[in-house]
Design an enzyme around this catalytic site. Structure first.
Site, PDB file in Angstrom:
ATOM      1  N   GLY A 192       0.807  -1.217   0.000  1.00  0.00           N
ATOM      2  CA  GLY A 192       0.000   0.000   0.000  1.00  0.00           C
ATOM      3  C   GLY A 192       0.839   1.265   0.000  1.00  0.00           C
ATOM      4  N   CYS A 193       1.913   1.254   0.757  1.00  0.00           N
ATOM      5  CA  CYS A 193       2.777   2.440   0.846  1.00  0.00           C
ATOM      6  C   CYS A 193       3.549   2.663  -0.453  1.00  0.00           C
ATOM      7  CB  CYS A 193       3.718   2.316   2.033  1.00  0.00           C
ATOM      8  SG  CYS A 193       2.836   2.250   3.605  1.00  0.00           S
ATOM      9  N   THR A 194       3.961   1.582  -1.089  1.00  0.00           N
ATOM     10  CA  THR A 194       4.637   1.691  -2.379  1.00  0.00           C
ATOM     11  C   THR A 194       3.672   2.268  -3.414  1.00  0.00           C
ATOM     12  OG1 THR A 194       6.113  -0.144  -1.853  1.00  0.00           O
ATOM     13  CG2 THR A 194       5.848   0.407  -4.191  1.00  0.00           C
TER      14      THR A 194
END
Length: 152
Positions: free
Chosen positions: A44-46
């Site tokens: 999700g952060c990527t």
């Protein structure tokens, strides 16, 4: 205490991905988008960081700089920024001072650091705040708030 609309950008110094002290005050006469994310290299952060990267020129065209913050260390940020060619600064908040100053709440029943985006105008006053563990809405939320203050 959480930041409210109209509040000024907190005065903080954090280390960037190069290990240098970064002061928000260096961004004079520039709108600012600060996004807090849980962890480098997670799916999700990527996705979120790469989406900010893919829309970075739009933010620049609207007179805004983008800054990402997580509790990862500078070395992790450097690898993350390099691998995904992120054009913006990533700041390390290991002691969670920025999370506390901005009032970012933990997500997923308190198990993960929260994912929250803050948009400040050129006077460094908060004009929009968006909290969602889903990564995809943060970019359009930030862009729309910047367009509103410019009447676009």
């Amino acid at each position: 205490m959480a930041l409210k609309l109209g509040d000024k950008l907190p005065r903080l110094t954090l280390k960037d991905q190069e290990g240098e002290n970064y002061h928000f005050s260096r961004l004079e006469n520039t709108a600012l988008v600060v996004f807090f994310y849980p962890k480098d290299f997670t799916p999700g952060c990527t996705k979120e960081a790469c989406s900010f990267r893919d829309h970075y020129q739009e933010f620049q065209d609207l007179g805004a700089e983008v800054v990402g913050i997580s509790t990862d260390n500078e070395n992790s940020h450097k690898k993350f920024a390099s691998k995904y060619k992120l054009p913006f600064v990533l700041l390390s908040d290991k002691e969670k001072r920025a999370r506390k100053a901005f009032g970012v709440k933990p997500g997923l029943l308190g198990l993960l650091p929260g994912r929250e985006t803050f948009v400040f105008n050129k006077d460094k006053k908060l004009i929009h705040r968006f909290n969602s563990m889903g990564a995809s809405q943060h970019i359009p939320e930030a862009l729309n708030s910047l367009k509103k203050i410019q009447g676009k």
